[in-house]
Each structure stands twice: as structure tokens, then as C-alpha cells.
Design a protein around this motif. Structure first.
Motif, short mmCIF file in Angstrom:
data_model
loop_
_atom_site.label_atom_id
_atom_site.label_comp_id
_atom_site.label_asym_id
_atom_site.label_seq_id
_atom_site.Cartn_x
_atom_site.Cartn_y
_atom_site.Cartn_z
N LYS A 164 0.84 -1.32 -0.02
CA LYS A 164 0.09 -0.02 0.07
C LYS A 164 0.82 1.41 -0.02
O LYS A 164 2.17 1.46 0.70
CB LYS A 164 -1.06 0.02 1.12
CG LYS A 164 -1.89 -0.90 1.25
CD LYS A 164 -2.87 -0.75 2.26
CE LYS A 164 -3.79 -2.15 2.31
NZ LYS A 164 -4.94 -2.04 3.36
N HIS B 78 2.14 4.80 1.04
CA HIS B 78 2.34 5.77 2.02
C HIS B 78 3.10 6.86 1.84
O HIS B 78 3.81 6.74 0.68
CB HIS B 78 2.59 5.13 3.31
CG HIS B 78 1.74 4.17 3.76
ND1 HIS B 78 1.46 2.67 3.20
CD2 HIS B 78 0.99 4.16 5.02
CE1 HIS B 78 0.68 2.06 4.15
NE2 HIS B 78 0.10 2.88 5.10
N TYR B 79 3.31 7.83 2.55
CA TYR B 79 4.02 9.11 2.47
C TYR B 79 5.03 9.25 3.54
O TYR B 79 4.39 9.16 4.63
CB TYR B 79 3.10 10.35 2.35
CG TYR B 79 2.08 9.93 1.06
CD1 TYR B 79 2.57 10.15 -0.42
CD2 TYR B 79 0.87 9.56 1.45
CE1 TYR B 79 1.56 10.04 -1.29
CE2 TYR B 79 0.08 9.55 0.23
CZ TYR B 79 0.33 9.63 -1.09
OH TYR B 79 -0.46 9.45 -2.06
N VAL C 170 5.41 8.74 8.90
CA VAL C 170 4.88 7.93 7.80
C VAL C 170 3.17 8.28 7.91
O VAL C 170 2.72 7.96 9.05
CB VAL C 170 5.04 6.75 8.00
CG1 VAL C 170 4.54 6.01 6.91
CG2 VAL C 170 6.48 6.25 7.69
N GLN C 171 2.72 8.38 6.79
CA GLN C 171 1.23 8.78 6.72
C GLN C 171 0.61 8.05 5.49
O GLN C 171 1.44 7.65 4.69
CB GLN C 171 0.78 10.37 6.37
CG GLN C 171 0.89 11.21 7.86
CD GLN C 171 -0.50 11.14 8.58
OE1 GLN C 171 -1.22 10.19 8.28
NE2 GLN C 171 -0.47 12.05 9.49
N SER C 172 -0.78 7.78 5.60
CA SER C 172 -1.09 7.02 4.52
C SER C 172 -1.94 7.93 3.64
O SER C 172 -2.46 7.78 2.50
CB SER C 172 -2.39 6.15 5.07
OG SER C 172 -3.21 6.82 5.70
#
Length: 170
Positions: A85, A87-88, A104-106
């Protein structure tokens, strides 16, 4: 001294290995090689266990002694995949190249940028003088809501990757 009881190696060797790990962010195998150059044969697994046991105290001491970060932060976000998936990875680096924060963010929207800025301000103890970013609109949203007095430099496209201090060579 008493916390080092029942360890095979002298407390100065254990302290040195743990200090090097937290101060210079080296791998356990790198530290194993450093100690081998000094004639000390210790496995990277032992160093890992030392860092787990004694590391938090050393990390607190180093953080307390840290002089602080510079007054200019460079923000950037990178696309990464975790379990397939997207993520950023949001990251902030000061002008000396020290990593201020990584997150880390989605998602990559204004709420995510706001959350990253809150973390950044909390870990730094206040806003920096200047933040250099690319033209991501999420940064403007976070600036507007959290840091009204901050000078934020939004770099135009012709100045190639000025905010990307991780891969820039000065």
C-alpha cells in the motif's frame, strides 16, 4: 556500574558500543567492525542486546546534550510502499543536514501536513525561522492554521529540488 554486572565485557566497552550506536546511527555490524579494529571480538547480536538494555538511558543523555537544530528546516515527502500500500514519508531536515523529524502517513493532504507540523513544532520546541518546501498545497494549509508568523519559503519549480536536502550535494 551495578547495571553492568554479569556482563562478559567491561562497562567501558559496552558504554562505547551503545554510545556509538546512538550518536552516529551506525549499524550493529559497523560497531562490531569498529570494536574488532580495537582488538575486541564481540558479536553484533551482543551489541544489539546492549542497545536494547542500556540504549534508552544513552539516548536521553544525548538528547539532553543536543544543542538544538538550526533555524531553517527543509521539508519533503516521499512515496513509499508498505505491505503493497502506498504511504507518504514526511521528513524534515535542518540546514546542517540533521534529521529533525520523520513521519509516515497514509495520506498527503492538509490534515496530514498539519499533523506533521504539530509533531515538528513539538519536537523542536517552537517554529524555525524559515521552512523551505516545494509547492505542495498541503503545506500552505498547515502554515495558515498553525504558524501564522512563520516565514515559509515556497520554492518555484525552476529551482530544482531545493527542499530535498537528503539527496542534494552541497
Amino acid at each position: 556500574m551495578s547495571t553492568y554486572k554479569r556482563h562478559r565485557f567491561h562497562h567501558s566497552i559496552i558504554s562505547y558500543a551503545v554510545w556509538v550506536y546512538y550518536r552516529f546511527n551506525l549499524s550493529f555490524r559497523d560497531i562490531e567492525d569498529l570494536l574488532a579494529e580495537k582488538g575486541i571480538s564481540v558479536s553484533y547480536e551482543a551489541i544489539r542486546l546492549w542497545c536494547i538494555k542500556f540504549g534508552p538511558a544513552y539516548a536521553r543523555k544525548l538528547k539532553h546534550k543536543h544543542g538544538g537544530f538550526g533555524d531553517t528546516f527543509y521539508l519533503d515527502e516521499v512515496f513509499i510502499k508498505i505491505n503493497g500500500k502506498q504511504h507518504y514519508l514526511w521528513r524534515a531536515v535542518d540546514q546542517d543536514g540533521e534529521v529533525v523529524d520523520v513521519y509516515v502517513q497514509s495520506r498527503r493532504n492538509g490534515a496530514a501536513a498539519r499533523q506533521f507540523f504539530k509533531r515538528l513544532l513539538r519536537s523542536n520546541g517552537g517554529p524555525p525561522r524559515t521552512i523551505v518546501t516545494d509547492k505542495l498545497a498541503s503545506y500552505r494549509v498547515a502554515k495558515r492554521e498553525l504558524m501564522l508568523s512563520l516565514i515559509m519559503t515556497l520554492v518555484s519549480t525552476p529551482t530544482i529540488w531545493l527542499n530535498n536536502r537528503m539527496s542534494r550535494r552541497d
